[in-house]
Design a protein around this motif. Structure first.
Motif, PDB file in Angstrom:
ATOM      1  N   GLY A 159       5.103  -3.378 -13.036  1.00  0.00           N
ATOM      2  CA  GLY A 159       4.904  -1.317 -12.587  1.00  0.00           C
ATOM      3  C   GLY A 159       3.349  -2.507 -11.918  1.00  0.00           C
ATOM      4  N   HIS A 160       2.862  -3.287 -11.155  1.00  0.00           N
ATOM      5  CA  HIS A 160       1.608  -3.555 -10.298  1.00  0.00           C
ATOM      6  C   HIS A 160       2.221  -2.262 -10.074  1.00  0.00           C
ATOM      7  N   HIS A 161       2.550  -1.831  -8.596  1.00  0.00           N
ATOM      8  CA  HIS A 161       2.881  -0.133  -8.098  1.00  0.00           C
ATOM      9  C   HIS A 161       2.313   0.712  -8.744  1.00  0.00           C
ATOM     10  N   ARG A 162       2.974   1.213  -9.783  1.00  0.00           N
ATOM     11  CA  ARG A 162       2.189   1.884 -10.638  1.00  0.00           C
ATOM     12  C   ARG A 162       0.444   1.724 -11.343  1.00  0.00           C
ATOM     13  N   TYR A 163       0.675   0.689 -11.798  1.00  0.00           N
ATOM     14  CA  TYR A 163      -0.562   0.483 -12.417  1.00  0.00           C
ATOM     15  C   TYR A 163      -1.916   0.716 -11.486  1.00  0.00           C
ATOM     16  N   GLU A 164      -1.396   0.153  -9.855  1.00  0.00           N
ATOM     17  CA  GLU A 164      -2.624   0.504  -9.186  1.00  0.00           C
ATOM     18  C   GLU A 164      -2.704   2.076  -8.667  1.00  0.00           C
ATOM     19  N   GLY A 165      -1.842   2.677  -8.659  1.00  0.00           N
ATOM     20  CA  GLY A 165      -1.529   3.718  -8.828  1.00  0.00           C
ATOM     21  C   GLY A 165      -2.584   4.789  -9.812  1.00  0.00           C
ATOM     22  N   SER A 166      -2.432   4.603 -10.614  1.00  0.00           N
ATOM     23  CA  SER A 166      -3.060   4.718 -11.947  1.00  0.00           C
ATOM     24  C   SER A 166      -4.990   4.895 -11.290  1.00  0.00           C
ATOM     25  N   LEU A 167      -5.158   3.365 -10.723  1.00  0.00           N
ATOM     26  CA  LEU A 167      -6.285   3.377 -10.429  1.00  0.00           C
ATOM     27  C   LEU A 167      -6.976   3.875  -9.188  1.00  0.00           C
ATOM     28  N   ALA A 168      -6.440   4.259  -8.408  1.00  0.00           N
ATOM     29  CA  ALA A 168      -6.272   4.744  -7.192  1.00  0.00           C
ATOM     30  C   ALA A 168      -7.114   6.262  -7.606  1.00  0.00           C
ATOM     31  N   TYR A 169      -5.717   6.736  -8.288  1.00  0.00           N
ATOM     32  CA  TYR A 169      -5.896   8.097  -9.383  1.00  0.00           C
ATOM     33  C   TYR A 169      -7.081   7.905  -9.873  1.00  0.00           C
ATOM     34  N   ARG A 170      -7.510   7.429 -10.767  1.00  0.00           N
ATOM     35  CA  ARG A 170      -9.083   7.631 -11.194  1.00  0.00           C
ATOM     36  C   ARG A 170     -10.212   6.783 -10.477  1.00  0.00           C
ATOM     37  N   GLN A 171     -10.415   6.284  -9.554  1.00  0.00           N
ATOM     38  CA  GLN A 171     -11.265   6.532  -8.766  1.00  0.00           C
ATOM     39  C   GLN A 171     -11.669   7.104  -8.073  1.00  0.00           C
ATOM     40  N   ALA A 172     -10.566   7.771  -7.595  1.00  0.00           N
ATOM     41  CA  ALA A 172     -10.883   9.449  -6.522  1.00  0.00           C
ATOM     42  C   ALA A 172     -11.371  10.373  -8.101  1.00  0.00           C
ATOM     43  N   GLN A 173     -10.886  10.585  -8.876  1.00  0.00           N
ATOM     44  CA  GLN A 173     -11.954  11.606 -10.059  1.00  0.00           C
ATOM     45  C   GLN A 173     -12.891  10.927 -10.908  1.00  0.00           C
ATOM     46  N   PRO A 177       0.804  -1.011  -0.283  1.00  0.00           N
ATOM     47  CA  PRO A 177       0.289   0.104   0.306  1.00  0.00           C
ATOM     48  C   PRO A 177       0.529   1.311   0.149  1.00  0.00           C
ATOM     49  N   ALA A 178       1.617   1.089   0.557  1.00  0.00           N
ATOM     50  CA  ALA A 178       2.941   2.451   0.380  1.00  0.00           C
ATOM     51  C   ALA A 178       3.628   2.428  -0.472  1.00  0.00           C
ATOM     52  N   SER A 179       3.755   1.968  -1.479  1.00  0.00           N
ATOM     53  CA  SER A 179       4.176   2.088  -2.394  1.00  0.00           C
ATOM     54  C   SER A 179       3.519   2.619  -3.750  1.00  0.00           C
ATOM     55  N   VAL A 180       1.968   2.139  -3.862  1.00  0.00           N
ATOM     56  CA  VAL A 180       0.620   2.265  -4.270  1.00  0.00           C
ATOM     57  C   VAL A 180       0.293   3.714  -4.348  1.00  0.00           C
ATOM     58  N   ASN A 181       0.248   3.984  -2.439  1.00  0.00           N
ATOM     59  CA  ASN A 181       0.396   5.823  -1.876  1.00  0.00           C
ATOM     60  C   ASN A 181       1.129   6.619  -3.050  1.00  0.00           C
ATOM     61  N   ASP A 182       2.625   6.485  -2.974  1.00  0.00           N
ATOM     62  CA  ASP A 182       3.153   7.244  -3.032  1.00  0.00           C
ATOM     63  C   ASP A 182       2.998   7.138  -5.130  1.00  0.00           C
ATOM     64  N   ARG A 183       2.758   6.845  -5.298  1.00  0.00           N
ATOM     65  CA  ARG A 183       2.592   6.573  -6.896  1.00  0.00           C
ATOM     66  C   ARG A 183       1.138   6.557  -7.600  1.00  0.00           C
ATOM     67  N   ALA A 184       0.416   6.990  -6.655  1.00  0.00           N
ATOM     68  CA  ALA A 184      -0.776   7.235  -6.681  1.00  0.00           C
ATOM     69  C   ALA A 184      -0.685   9.108  -6.663  1.00  0.00           C
TER      70      ALA A 184
END
Length: 441
Positions: A208-222, A125-132
């Motif tokens: 690139g699982h962390h970068r991809y999940e960062g995109s998912l998290a940003y998309r969900q927020a948008q 989670p920490a790495s995903v949040n960083d990328r997001a």
């Protein structure tokens, strides 16, 4: 199944592109501390955008990005396109030059339950949040994740080969010894062919699982903040490098397990005694023979201990049924699942993948010789040498809906950062040519 779109790439200006080696960087999750410090010395290296420093790292990246764009360090292509990306490389001990062929594009950021993009590992989670956070602040993607599609007919390769007759630029040799070459396809009809092939296929996320999940998290927020979203906004898309898993130039290298310590201060003799109920343990004279001795043999590993003790160990077939983790048969059949269950859990008492993932006593090392060197130097107590995971195993696990043990795959070579940048800002993802493609497809 997968919707892809061309993009108006951002690239280093033509003068800087002539020395592109000076500005590319390893991906954020594989760059070493030493590499980072060296790259930070170049004020224009892409590391400043992909792995920014400071108390407000994302803010620092945004400021630098804006400065580079205003100064013309980075320039955006006028027309959107599919960016063809070839990587030429050799493997240790071989004279054959491989060429991994692929292309970079925008792909819709599909949530995992949609089963369009499939994963094979879990994330932190920490790495995903960083990328997001970095994506949310900059709306800029500095490196493509790596996805795999299967096309046994090799439909797209002829267009990629044609584009490579007129490349945009290439590296002399990147940090891993590969030569990276970039070209672009901007022909509407050809781009439609790429879209048609991917529209019939699932994509396996290789790297690139962390970068991809960062995109998912940003998309969900948008999506939550934009109730009238059309689905075509730039933040719906993610930069991905797509390669054909049917090709024979896709390489997955093994990742060995280095035990920095043994729980409970076990002696070497006690470790061997704990392994014997599950494995046949055969002493070997030369540790450098271990990779060859286990090659192609299911559930076989090399074991190296201090004092030059080398062993080939192989799971006793009758004990495999004791593997009680709640996962699919495809995952249970993996060598690394056997290693994590019967060595780390049963022999060493680290129960469950979560405990193993958090245990600081294991290191994941790709170099076989490094494993031996670190054990000999007293930096580690033991090294478990593994075989590589096959592409067939990756596909079987992904389609089973499960994930592999941590650090199961190392797709080689890695893509590099700074070769092509992608913006997901609204004003930069509504080019008329792009809208036409979205409407027609």
């Amino acid at each position: 199944m997968a919707e892809i779109q061309p993009l108006r790439g951002w690239r280093y200006n033509p003068v800087l592109s002539q020395q592109i080696d000076e500005y590319v960087s390893p991906l954020f999750d594989v760059v070493s501390r030493k590499q980072r410090e060296a790259l930070y010395q170049n004020p224009l290296n892409s590391i400043h955008l992909s792995v920014p420093r400071g108390d407000d790292a994302a803010g620092a990246a945004l400021q630098r990005l804006q400065e580079w764009q205003q100064a013309g360090v980075l320039r955006q292509d006028e027309l959107p396109g599919i960016y063809v990306y070839y990587q030429y490389f050799r493997l240790p001990g071989s004279t054959r030059e491989f060429c991994r062929k692929g292309f970079m594009c925008h792909i819709r950021a599909y949530a995992w339950p949609e089963e369009v993009i499939l994963r094979h590992e879990n994330t932190l989670p920490a790495s995903v949040n960083d990328r997001a956070e970095l994506l949310a602040r900059t709306e800029f993607q500095t490196s493509a994740t790596h996805g795999l599609y299967r096309d046994d007919e090799f439909t797209l390769e002829r267009w990629m080969d044609e584009a490579m007759q007129d490349p945009l630029y290439e590296t002399t040799e990147d940090y891993q010894g590969a030569r990276d070459v970039l070209a672009v396809i901007q022909d509407t009809n050809v781009i439609r062919q790429f879209q048609a092939v991917l529209a019939r296929r699932q994509v396996i996320l290789a790297d690139g699982h962390h970068r991809y999940e960062g995109s998912l998290a940003y998309r969900q927020a948008q999506l939550a903040a934009t109730p009238n979203a059309t689905g075509q906004e730039g933040w719906n898309y993610h930069l991905m490098y797509l390669t054909n898993s049917a090709a024979d130039d896709l390489r997955i290298l093994p990742t060995h397990r280095l035990l920095l310590d043994l729980p409970g201060a076990l002696t070497d003799a006690e470790l061997l005694a704990r392994l014997e109920p599950y494995f046949t343990v055969l002493p070997k004279e030369d540790a450098y023979d271990l990779p060859e001795l286990i090659a192609g043999k299911p559930w076989a590993f090399g074991l190296y201990l201090q004092g030059g003790q080398a062993y080939k160990i192989r799971l006793r077939p009758e004990v495999h049924a004791q593997l009680s983790w709640d996962t699919t048969p495809e995952v249970k059949a993996l060598d690394l699942t056997v290693l994590h269950f019967f060595v780390l859990e049963k022999a060493l008492g680290l129960v469950g993948l979560d405990a193993q993932r958090q245990w600081p006593g294991v290191a994941y090392v790709r170099s076989f010789s490094e494993c031996l060197t670190r054990v000999d130097a007293g930096e580690a107590r033991a090294a478990f040498i593994t075989n590589e995971v096959t592409m067939q195993e990756v596909e079987q696990v992904c389609h089973s809906g499960a994930v592999m043990p941590p650090k199961s795959t190392f797709f080689y070579p890695k893509t590099i950062g700074g070769f092509l940048f992608s913006s997901i800002r609204a004003e930069e993802t509504t080019h008329p040519f792009l809208v036409e493609l979205m409407t027609d497809c």
